[in-house]
Design an enzyme around this catalytic site. Sequence first.
Site, PDB file in Angstrom:
ATOM      1  N   LYS A 116     -74.458 -20.319  70.018  1.00  0.00           N
ATOM      2  CA  LYS A 116     -74.226 -19.903  71.441  1.00  0.00           C
ATOM      3  C   LYS A 116     -73.722 -21.173  72.247  1.00  0.00           C
ATOM      4  O   LYS A 116     -73.121 -20.809  73.110  1.00  0.00           O
ATOM      5  CB  LYS A 116     -75.512 -19.306  71.982  1.00  0.00           C
ATOM      6  CG  LYS A 116     -75.919 -18.048  71.494  1.00  0.00           C
ATOM      7  CD  LYS A 116     -77.174 -17.579  72.318  1.00  0.00           C
ATOM      8  CE  LYS A 116     -78.153 -16.962  71.364  1.00  0.00           C
ATOM      9  NZ  LYS A 116     -77.310 -15.301  71.272  1.00  0.00           N
ATOM     10  N   GLU A 200     -80.709 -22.730  79.847  1.00  0.00           N
ATOM     11  CA  GLU A 200     -79.991 -21.757  80.899  1.00  0.00           C
ATOM     12  C   GLU A 200     -80.840 -21.421  82.144  1.00  0.00           C
ATOM     13  O   GLU A 200     -81.934 -21.517  82.081  1.00  0.00           O
ATOM     14  CB  GLU A 200     -79.480 -20.484  80.521  1.00  0.00           C
ATOM     15  CG  GLU A 200     -78.520 -20.674  79.291  1.00  0.00           C
ATOM     16  CD  GLU A 200     -77.844 -19.155  78.841  1.00  0.00           C
ATOM     17  OE1 GLU A 200     -78.460 -18.089  79.118  1.00  0.00           O
ATOM     18  OE2 GLU A 200     -76.814 -19.317  77.786  1.00  0.00           O
ATOM     19  N   HIS A 235     -86.005  -8.313  75.599  1.00  0.00           N
ATOM     20  CA  HIS A 235     -84.424  -8.691  75.301  1.00  0.00           C
ATOM     21  C   HIS A 235     -83.932  -7.873  74.484  1.00  0.00           C
ATOM     22  O   HIS A 235     -82.930  -8.306  73.805  1.00  0.00           O
ATOM     23  CB  HIS A 235     -84.452 -10.128  75.012  1.00  0.00           C
ATOM     24  CG  HIS A 235     -85.124 -11.170  75.886  1.00  0.00           C
ATOM     25  ND1 HIS A 235     -84.846 -11.027  77.282  1.00  0.00           N
ATOM     26  CD2 HIS A 235     -86.222 -12.025  75.796  1.00  0.00           C
ATOM     27  CE1 HIS A 235     -85.679 -12.217  78.042  1.00  0.00           C
ATOM     28  NE2 HIS A 235     -86.363 -12.668  77.063  1.00  0.00           N
ATOM     29  N   ARG A 297     -68.329  -7.876  65.986  1.00  0.00           N
ATOM     30  CA  ARG A 297     -68.579  -6.952  64.931  1.00  0.00           C
ATOM     31  C   ARG A 297     -68.352  -5.696  66.086  1.00  0.00           C
ATOM     32  O   ARG A 297     -68.396  -5.720  67.205  1.00  0.00           O
ATOM     33  CB  ARG A 297     -70.084  -7.144  64.317  1.00  0.00           C
ATOM     34  CG  ARG A 297     -71.019  -7.315  65.335  1.00  0.00           C
ATOM     35  CD  ARG A 297     -72.349  -7.099  64.833  1.00  0.00           C
ATOM     36  NE  ARG A 297     -73.428  -7.734  65.586  1.00  0.00           N
ATOM     37  CZ  ARG A 297     -74.062  -7.045  66.687  1.00  0.00           C
ATOM     38  NH1 ARG A 297     -73.752  -5.800  67.104  1.00  0.00           N
ATOM     39  NH2 ARG A 297     -75.009  -8.055  67.334  1.00  0.00           N
TER      40      ARG A 297
HETATM   41  P1  ADP Z   1     -76.691  -5.287  69.404  1.00  0.00           P
HETATM   42  O1  ADP Z   1     -76.446  -5.624  70.690  1.00  0.00           O
HETATM   43  O2  ADP Z   1     -75.245  -4.441  68.964  1.00  0.00           O
HETATM   44  O3  ADP Z   1     -78.060  -4.421  69.450  1.00  0.00           O
HETATM   45  P2  ADP Z   1     -78.232  -6.946  68.120  1.00  0.00           P
HETATM   46  O4  ADP Z   1     -78.136  -8.448  67.690  1.00  0.00           O
HETATM   47  O5  ADP Z   1     -79.577  -6.672  68.407  1.00  0.00           O
HETATM   48  O6  ADP Z   1     -77.100  -6.325  68.376  1.00  0.00           O
HETATM   49  O7  ADP Z   1     -78.296  -6.462  66.373  1.00  0.00           O
HETATM   50  C1  ADP Z   1     -77.836  -5.182  65.856  1.00  0.00           C
HETATM   51  C2  ADP Z   1     -78.252  -4.678  64.822  1.00  0.00           C
HETATM   52  O8  ADP Z   1     -78.447  -5.477  63.600  1.00  0.00           O
HETATM   53  C3  ADP Z   1     -80.049  -4.441  65.178  1.00  0.00           C
HETATM   54  O9  ADP Z   1     -80.413  -3.163  64.699  1.00  0.00           O
HETATM   55  C4  ADP Z   1     -80.724  -5.487  64.541  1.00  0.00           C
HETATM   56  O10 ADP Z   1     -82.139  -4.997  63.894  1.00  0.00           O
HETATM   57  C5  ADP Z   1     -79.843  -5.613  63.268  1.00  0.00           C
HETATM   58  N1  ADP Z   1     -79.786  -7.134  62.712  1.00  0.00           N
HETATM   59  C6  ADP Z   1     -79.614  -8.178  63.902  1.00  0.00           C
HETATM   60  N2  ADP Z   1     -79.520  -9.366  62.963  1.00  0.00           N
HETATM   61  C7  ADP Z   1     -79.754  -9.007  61.629  1.00  0.00           C
HETATM   62  C8  ADP Z   1     -79.929  -9.830  60.504  1.00  0.00           C
HETATM   63  N3  ADP Z   1     -79.992 -11.132  60.470  1.00  0.00           N
HETATM   64  N4  ADP Z   1     -80.342  -9.040  59.386  1.00  0.00           N
HETATM   65  C9  ADP Z   1     -80.271  -7.607  59.298  1.00  0.00           C
HETATM   66  N5  ADP Z   1     -80.409  -7.019  60.423  1.00  0.00           N
HETATM   67  C10 ADP Z   1     -80.103  -7.691  61.665  1.00  0.00           C
HETATM   68  P1  ADP Z   2     -79.356 -12.239  71.346  1.00  0.00           P
HETATM   69  O1  ADP Z   2     -78.486 -13.079  70.738  1.00  0.00           O
HETATM   70  O2  ADP Z   2     -80.845 -12.313  71.009  1.00  0.00           O
HETATM   71  O3  ADP Z   2     -78.662 -10.816  71.865  1.00  0.00           O
HETATM   72  P2  ADP Z   2     -78.592 -13.203  74.257  1.00  0.00           P
HETATM   73  O4  ADP Z   2     -77.940 -14.351  74.684  1.00  0.00           O
HETATM   74  O5  ADP Z   2     -77.497 -11.682  74.040  1.00  0.00           O
HETATM   75  O6  ADP Z   2     -79.159 -13.171  72.943  1.00  0.00           O
HETATM   76  O7  ADP Z   2     -79.686 -12.563  75.269  1.00  0.00           O
HETATM   77  C1  ADP Z   2     -80.527 -11.487  75.069  1.00  0.00           C
HETATM   78  C2  ADP Z   2     -80.878 -10.912  76.417  1.00  0.00           C
HETATM   79  O8  ADP Z   2     -81.675 -11.728  77.206  1.00  0.00           O
HETATM   80  C3  ADP Z   2     -79.960 -10.337  77.286  1.00  0.00           C
HETATM   81  O9  ADP Z   2     -79.385  -9.221  77.148  1.00  0.00           O
HETATM   82  C4  ADP Z   2     -80.505 -10.728  78.678  1.00  0.00           C
HETATM   83  O10 ADP Z   2     -81.256  -9.460  78.828  1.00  0.00           O
HETATM   84  C5  ADP Z   2     -81.660 -11.915  78.445  1.00  0.00           C
HETATM   85  N1  ADP Z   2     -80.720 -12.981  78.867  1.00  0.00           N
HETATM   86  C6  ADP Z   2     -80.056 -13.991  78.248  1.00  0.00           C
HETATM   87  N2  ADP Z   2     -79.657 -14.969  79.030  1.00  0.00           N
HETATM   88  C7  ADP Z   2     -80.278 -14.658  80.285  1.00  0.00           C
HETATM   89  C8  ADP Z   2     -80.330 -15.384  81.326  1.00  0.00           C
HETATM   90  N3  ADP Z   2     -79.497 -16.628  81.536  1.00  0.00           N
HETATM   91  N4  ADP Z   2     -80.848 -15.111  82.396  1.00  0.00           N
HETATM   92  C9  ADP Z   2     -81.722 -14.053  82.381  1.00  0.00           C
HETATM   93  N5  ADP Z   2     -81.825 -13.152  81.355  1.00  0.00           N
HETATM   94  C10 ADP Z   2     -81.078 -13.585  80.256  1.00  0.00           C
HETATM   95 MG    MG Z   3     -77.025 -10.547  72.801  1.00  0.00          MG
END
Ligand code: ADP
Ligand code: ADP
Ligand code: MG
Length: 661
Positions: A116, A200, A235, A297
Amino acid sequence: MFRKILIANRGEIACRVVRTARRMGIATVAVHSDADRDALHVGMADEAVRIGPAEAAKSYLNIPAIVAAARASGAEAVHPGYGFLSENPDFVEAVEAAGLVFIGPSANAIRAMGLKDAAKALMEKAGVPVVPGYHGERQDDAFLGGEADAIGYPVLIKARAGGGGKGMRRVDRPADFAAALESARREAESAFGDGRVLVEKYMAKPRHIEVQVFGDGHGNVVHLFERDCSLQRRHQKVIEEAPAPGMTAEMRAAMGAAAVRAAAAIGYSGAGTVEFIADVSEGLRQDRFYFMEMNTRLQVEHPVTEAITGLDLVEWQLRVAAGEPLPKRQEELAIDGWAFEARLYAENPARDFLPATGRLSVFDLPDGVRIDSGVRAGDTITPYYDPMIAKVITHGRSRADALAKLEGALERCRVGGLTTNAGFLARLCRLPAFAAGDVDTGLIGRAGEGLLADPGPSEEAFALAALSALGFLDAPAGPDPWDRLRGFRLWGEAAKTVFLDHAGAEHALRVTVPGGERFRIEHDGIATEMRLQPADGRSVRMDVDGHALAASVHRDGAAITVFFGGHSHAFAITGEAGHHGEAAAGGDRLSAPMPGLVRIVKAEPGARVAKGEALVTMEAMKMELVLAAPRDGVVAAVPVAVGDQVAEGALLLSLEPEEAV
Ligand code: ADP
Ligand code: ADP
Ligand code: MG
């Protein structure tokens, strides 16, 4: 186009990829772990290859085994789905080194967005607005604390290698920063093997709005509009929709252009999602959205985009991977109506969303809406993988129309045998703020307990469970639907009492049959009288005080699930009058009244126990089941351990024979 592809995934996404491939005349190869030998995706594909034991690390994350399976089966390309290896650049390189095509972006594009902090630095350079904060190299505590002060509280600490909401901590005041930093690092280190973080600004009223992008190998990049995924718990996305409520044409154009810029900056090819966070404390504003991360993806929630664009994103992925240009140009894309997706999970919202496991004794999802699922009735949800059971997707002319369809569809979901979030999802649809489109990521957290917990069973539901326990709702032996009630008529005025467990509490229900198909059920001093008319299969129609109601009751051994009034309720038979207690525990033995997970074991061999003492706690159906000592005695054996998944009737504990005590 490819003639054969391998799908390096499981569950609903593997099934979903098979469907498109089949429509395009492409043969499919599934892979599976030992736990998934009989899984739906294995049966759906043209071929299937075993890649290892149940643990994902040894199967679905096993790069050599998957590449070998692809080569051996003659597949030309590999679709990674989402999760697992989908964002692993080493996998892409291994696939390509084997002379196969990876259906997704290049290893370099994945690497550029994989962390990130680096992704944010790259996006800043490309002129994409990023969340204000520190995403540099330095990691010492005092320095990061100083950055947090400069950003201004509240701040969000994020693991740079993070995903799935892990390694993320919101900090509201300077005094809490050091402790939060330490715990975020620890979680990130154990989940990703990388403890480095970024800091952040925490948005006051954040909305998660993401843009679907697509690139091809010819330098074209388009966006397929936005999705709003603000309905989150911890989240994690719960219900997604497209388009985003309140989105203006100007803001959509600005976000779309920023997303296309992000993808173009890394020479992106294939499906990707650029996630933005919007600060909506003063409404949706064009100058208040910021890049969060890019998922390189296909996204779980891609069906809502398919619904509003009428496109098949997996088909686009296959075409682009095969070298074709994007099927459409930006000006040929348009939004039609509104779409929602709800993620149906095996989990318990009332218990902090604890994942549930068990056998899907009932799995009956509604017709007329899109259901993407990887399981069927009789399958077992194991603790090895993501507990998502299905995605329920609706499309309507307007937001209100699509949301009404979603609520209706969720109320018609009949899933029995384990705890699900179906009731929670249906209640979410009825939240006034959600219905009004006034969403932000804190909405679920603020809504409180009433949203999380399913309401208890009504007296009608208890009554139906009692009648089922006594065998009067079983399928009739002969063609006459009244057959099953016949035995009951012989009772005359006699009464039977049945004991049912619901949510860990035992209930006594006294049933009498005043005549014909009329029943009287007494429970806690309340009498319910009903007339029953058997309907098709497991459905019954009942008449309560002149009010005709429909319900459906499923019985699986001692487990009973009643679907009534848009809710589902799980019961377990613990005994019948005269035999109370012995149905589940036969004298010297404690056995599992239904399939489930052993949660707590309180006795070891040699321990002296007293009658009624809680010895084993199982989690099965929608409840915790506490199994108590059938008599005073000494424990002889405990053949199970915490975490074991046991079958119905499995021996959990035995006592020394009476004489030996
Ligand atoms: P999205 O925003 O598409 O929901 P996520 O980051 O939450 O993306 O992950 C997508 C899916 O992949 C979820 O169902 C999560 O449980 C699965 N997932 C995420 N990371 C992994 C991992 N390292 N190994 C296996 N499954 C994963
Ligand atoms: P992940 O890889 O786990 O998906 P993200 O960076 O996409 O991580 O953040 C996941 C969630 O956390 C976001 O969908 C949002 O709800 C919350 N979030 C992330 N960054 C912030 C922020 N700067 N302020 C408030 N909420 C945040
Ligand atoms: Mg995310």
